[in-house]
Design an enzyme around this catalytic site. Structure first.
Site, PDB file in Angstrom:
ATOM      1  CB  ILE A  96      41.139  39.170  47.087  1.00 13.93           C
ATOM      2  CG1 ILE A  96      39.778  38.807  46.478  1.00 13.93           C
ATOM      3  CG2 ILE A  96      41.090  40.545  47.752  1.00 13.93           C
ATOM      4  CD1 ILE A  96      38.649  38.688  47.470  1.00 13.93           C
ATOM      5  CG  LEU A  97      45.875  41.987  43.954  1.00 10.83           C
ATOM      6  CD1 LEU A  97      45.978  43.196  43.037  1.00 10.83           C
ATOM      7  CD2 LEU A  97      47.122  41.119  43.829  1.00 10.83           C
ATOM      8  CG  HIS A 113      34.242  43.468  37.328  1.00 11.80           C
ATOM      9  ND1 HIS A 113      34.484  42.413  38.191  1.00 11.80           N
ATOM     10  CD2 HIS A 113      32.910  43.707  37.375  1.00 11.80           C
ATOM     11  CE1 HIS A 113      33.339  42.044  38.740  1.00 11.80           C
ATOM     12  NE2 HIS A 113      32.375  42.816  38.266  1.00 11.80           N
ATOM     13  CG  ASP A 149      35.655  43.805  41.345  1.00  8.75           C
ATOM     14  OD1 ASP A 149      36.770  43.701  40.804  1.00  8.75           O
ATOM     15  OD2 ASP A 149      34.940  42.822  41.619  1.00  8.75           O
TER      16      ASP A 149
HETATM   17  C1  GRF Z   1      37.426  38.252  32.112  1.00  2.48           C
HETATM   18  O1  GRF Z   1      36.072  38.089  31.808  1.00  2.48           O
HETATM   19  C2  GRF Z   1      37.650  39.389  33.056  1.00  2.48           C
HETATM   20  O2  GRF Z   1      36.665  40.357  32.992  1.00  2.48           O
HETATM   21  C3  GRF Z   1      37.626  38.725  34.408  1.00  2.48           C
HETATM   22  O3  GRF Z   1      38.204  37.466  34.209  1.00  2.48           O
HETATM   23  C4  GRF Z   1      38.019  37.070  32.851  1.00  2.48           C
HETATM   24  C5  GRF Z   1      39.379  36.686  32.337  1.00  2.48           C
HETATM   25  O4  GRF Z   1      39.318  36.134  31.062  1.00  2.48           O
HETATM   26  N1  GRF Z   1      38.323  39.529  35.387  1.00  2.48           N
HETATM   27  P1  GRF Z   1      40.631  35.713  30.291  1.00  2.48           P
HETATM   28  O5  GRF Z   1      41.413  34.777  31.182  1.00  2.48           O
HETATM   29  O6  GRF Z   1      41.390  36.947  29.954  1.00  2.48           O
HETATM   30  O7  GRF Z   1      40.121  34.996  29.065  1.00  2.48           O
END
Ligand code: GRF
Length: 209
Positions: A96-97, A113, A149
């Site tokens: 979390i930033l 997300h 989010d």
């Molecule tokens: C994705 O499903 C994204 O929505 C979430 O983390 C996952 C990252 O996947 N924030 P990857 O590392 O890009 O394969």
């Protein structure tokens, strides 16, 4: 390429979204310049993907080397500024930033997300959607603000949920859409630009340059 198209990607894991962005750049489908990839995990596959693609700087920063989250985030922010990056793309970045980081780059950080926000924010979105029994889910590309989010939405894509879905099967179907909309949204951001009215992203029609 001008610096308004310079991008830093932050990733903690598998890096499949980073890979599709780098592939789209290489194919001429996404006119950005990925100058920097940062990971907070030494074992992130994203680091290998970035090195293989020839990203100019690929940095692993160990959070344990910093006194607290603010100092770690400050080191990341300084690196991003040193490389002149306009956009910060979170691609499976699992930290979390801090508010400090988000305020330093207002309207310049984007995230993907694995759910249709505002439903199912947080780190367990796919499991939470399944447990709730929704019949559709999907993914959201959004600007990052200080609410987890919670920033304005840039793009969304919907996928059906099947009765026998597991976390992995639903996530795999969602990732197909992630890989389609993340590079496309980045392209639209740099080519068209947008404004924010209330909390609605309004895309401009004309290319920015
Ligand atoms: C994705 O499903 C994204 O929505 C979430 O983390 C996952 C990252 O996947 N924030 P990857 O590392 O890009 O394969």
């Amino acid at each position: 390429m001008n610096s308004s198209r310079a991008v830093a990607v932050m990733a903690s894991g598998r890096g499949s979204n980073l890979k599709v962005i780098l592939d789209a750049v290489a194919n001429g489908d996404c006119p950005v310049d990925v100058r920097l990839v940062i990971s907070d995990r030494a074992d992130a596959q994203a680091l290998d993907i970035a090195r293989a693609a020839g990203v100019p700087e690929v940095a692993y920063l160990n959070p344990k080397d910093f006194e607290d989250r603010a100092r770690f985030d400050a080191a990341c922010a300084d690196l991003i500024d040193r490389h002149g990056c306009q956009w910060i793309v979170l691609a499976g970045y699992m930290r979390i930033l801090s508010a400090f980081f988000v305020r330093r780059f207002p309207g310049r950080i984007i995230n993907i997300h694995p759910a249709i926000l505002p439903a199912f924010p947080g780190a367990h979105a796919v499991e939470d959607a399944l447990a709730y029994g929704v019949k559709v889910s999907g993914c959201t590309v959004h600007l990052v603000d200080e609410v987890l989010d919670g920033g304005p939405i840039l793009a969304q894509a919907v996928v059906p949920v099947q009765d026998d879905d597991t976390r992995d099967s639903l996530h795999a179907r969602i990732q197909v859409e992630e890989h389609r909309i993340y590079p496309a949204t980045l392209r639209r951001m740099v080519e068209c630009g947008f404004s924010i009215v209330g909390r609605t992203v309004v895309w401009q029609q004309q290319p920015t340059d």
